[in-house]
Scaffold this motif. Sequence first.
Motif, PDB file in Angstrom:
ATOM      1  N   VAL A 256       9.368 -25.605 -11.329  1.00 16.97           N
ATOM      2  CA  VAL A 256       8.632 -24.523 -10.673  1.00 16.97           C
ATOM      3  C   VAL A 256       8.670 -23.275 -11.537  1.00 16.97           C
ATOM      4  O   VAL A 256       9.688 -22.955 -12.148  1.00 16.97           O
ATOM      5  N   ALA A 257       7.548 -22.545 -11.583  1.00 24.44           N
ATOM      6  CA  ALA A 257       7.475 -21.255 -12.275  1.00 24.44           C
ATOM      7  C   ALA A 257       6.919 -20.233 -11.302  1.00 24.44           C
ATOM      8  O   ALA A 257       5.817 -20.402 -10.763  1.00 24.44           O
ATOM      9  N   ASN A 258       7.665 -19.178 -11.059  1.00 30.43           N
ATOM     10  CA  ASN A 258       7.287 -18.171 -10.080  1.00 30.43           C
ATOM     11  C   ASN A 258       6.409 -17.082 -10.687  1.00 30.43           C
ATOM     12  O   ASN A 258       6.328 -16.924 -11.912  1.00 30.43           O
ATOM     13  N   ASP A 259       5.779 -16.289  -9.803  1.00 30.50           N
ATOM     14  CA  ASP A 259       5.025 -15.121 -10.255  1.00 30.50           C
ATOM     15  C   ASP A 259       5.984 -14.111 -10.869  1.00 30.50           C
ATOM     16  O   ASP A 259       7.157 -14.034 -10.499  1.00 30.50           O
ATOM     17  N   VAL A 260       5.464 -13.303 -11.797  1.00 24.65           N
ATOM     18  CA  VAL A 260       6.285 -12.307 -12.486  1.00 24.65           C
ATOM     19  C   VAL A 260       5.552 -10.969 -12.480  1.00 24.65           C
ATOM     20  O   VAL A 260       4.371 -10.905 -12.827  1.00 24.65           O
ATOM     21  N   THR A 261       6.261  -9.912 -12.084  1.00 24.46           N
ATOM     22  CA  THR A 261       5.711  -8.561 -12.130  1.00 24.46           C
ATOM     23  C   THR A 261       6.478  -7.755 -13.172  1.00 24.46           C
ATOM     24  O   THR A 261       7.702  -7.639 -13.093  1.00 24.46           O
ATOM     25  N   LEU A 262       5.766  -7.210 -14.150  1.00 23.10           N
ATOM     26  CA  LEU A 262       6.402  -6.443 -15.212  1.00 23.10           C
ATOM     27  C   LEU A 262       6.400  -4.953 -14.876  1.00 23.10           C
ATOM     28  O   LEU A 262       5.566  -4.486 -14.104  1.00 23.10           O
ATOM     29  N   GLN A 263       7.340  -4.231 -15.480  1.00 21.17           N
ATOM     30  CA  GLN A 263       7.449  -2.795 -15.252  1.00 21.17           C
ATOM     31  C   GLN A 263       6.802  -1.988 -16.370  1.00 21.17           C
ATOM     32  O   GLN A 263       6.830  -0.762 -16.341  1.00 21.17           O
ATOM     33  N   THR A 264       6.242  -2.674 -17.343  1.00 21.53           N
ATOM     34  CA  THR A 264       5.563  -1.992 -18.449  1.00 21.53           C
ATOM     35  C   THR A 264       4.164  -2.574 -18.606  1.00 21.53           C
ATOM     36  O   THR A 264       3.783  -3.525 -17.919  1.00 21.53           O
ATOM     37  N   GLY A 265       3.418  -1.991 -19.528  1.00 22.56           N
ATOM     38  CA  GLY A 265       2.067  -2.458 -19.795  1.00 22.56           C
ATOM     39  C   GLY A 265       1.974  -3.441 -20.933  1.00 22.56           C
ATOM     40  O   GLY A 265       0.876  -3.760 -21.407  1.00 22.56           O
ATOM     41  N   THR A 266       3.124  -3.932 -21.386  1.00 23.63           N
ATOM     42  CA  THR A 266       3.149  -4.936 -22.456  1.00 23.63           C
ATOM     43  C   THR A 266       3.947  -6.142 -21.996  1.00 23.63           C
ATOM     44  O   THR A 266       5.106  -6.012 -21.598  1.00 23.63           O
ATOM     45  N   GLY A 267       3.328  -7.292 -22.045  1.00 19.42           N
ATOM     46  CA  GLY A 267       4.017  -8.529 -21.697  1.00 19.42           C
ATOM     47  C   GLY A 267       4.019  -9.477 -22.883  1.00 19.42           C
ATOM     48  O   GLY A 267       3.084  -9.482 -23.682  1.00 19.42           O
ATOM     49  N   VAL A 268       5.096 -10.240 -23.008  1.00 14.77           N
ATOM     50  CA  VAL A 268       5.200 -11.240 -24.060  1.00 14.77           C
ATOM     51  C   VAL A 268       5.553 -12.572 -23.413  1.00 14.77           C
ATOM     52  O   VAL A 268       6.500 -12.654 -22.627  1.00 14.77           O
ATOM     53  N   VAL A 269       4.785 -13.588 -23.734  1.00 14.39           N
ATOM     54  CA  VAL A 269       5.032 -14.938 -23.225  1.00 14.39           C
ATOM     55  C   VAL A 269       5.353 -15.829 -24.410  1.00 14.39           C
ATOM     56  O   VAL A 269       4.616 -15.844 -25.403  1.00 14.39           O
ATOM     57  N   ARG A 270       6.457 -16.543 -24.305  1.00 14.78           N
ATOM     58  CA  ARG A 270       6.841 -17.445 -25.379  1.00 14.78           C
ATOM     59  C   ARG A 270       6.960 -18.865 -24.829  1.00 14.78           C
ATOM     60  O   ARG A 270       7.555 -19.088 -23.767  1.00 14.78           O
TER      61      ARG A 270
END
Length: 291
Positions: A256-270
């Motif tokens: 399972v992979a849950n939703d993610v909310t970031l606190q900045t305007g830059t996200g990195v997915v690896r």
Amino acid sequence: FPVQFLSSVLLVTILVVEGIAVAQKTQGGQSIGVNRIPPTQCNNWVRTSNGGHFASPNYPNMYPPNQECIYILEAAPRQRIELTFDEPYYIEPSFECRFDHLEVRDGPFGFSPLINRYCGLKSPALIRSTGRFMWIKFISDEELEGKGFQAKYSFIPDPDFTYLGGILNPIPDCQFELSGADGIVRSSQVEQEGKTKPGQAVDCIWTIKATPNAKIYMRFLDYQMEHSNECKRNFVAVYDGSSSIENLKAKFCSTVANDVTLQTGTGVVRMWADEGSRLSRFRMLFTSFVD
């Protein structure tokens, strides 16, 4: 007042005073009621492509009281970390290193497996990680300081990634950039753009830029790990602000992979998938939003 009453008051007073004294140190050496420096890196920390070094505050002079310093070492993929210590070395000795001590963990977090706690007059022997991260904390209480330590770290090949007696070739550069109000991050882009060859491991990074003054919300539309719960074989990690390990927001390698909310305007997915996990995949929707 009756003698019995006075005796009771005296006994309670003694117990309260002793309780306050005992509470100044817990069994873990933590001070109660002392204004500690927030957990952070202390003093100079030198980083190079081959490793680096760091030391307790004021080394080789006496380290100050009430310090809490955290160092997170990160090697490149397919590497491990070796940690050695210089002389002089002195951290206040105590039973089970309950007071001043150096704590080393095998991973990037404060809850990663404990390698050991160190204190006393004898410097630790060579320490090796089993993966590409090492978490280190130095802590001093309000009493009895010493010269402290200086540590050097270097990177070595991870033997888990050896093949036919040699180290596998480095994975080609595999990076993508997305921006705007919304969009789709998808693992299928790796094969479509020929970033890796068939049968080759996948180690790719997507950098996402939100619209100005916005943050990022992420939702998985599709997610499957070929080897569930085997994080060394395949995972999807999400970072908030940059790809530095300190900014790791979530790491998914189970079913399972849950939703993610970031606190900045830059996200990195690896995404990491070894040679036997090429069926691992994901598709993620990102949306810019303003609080």
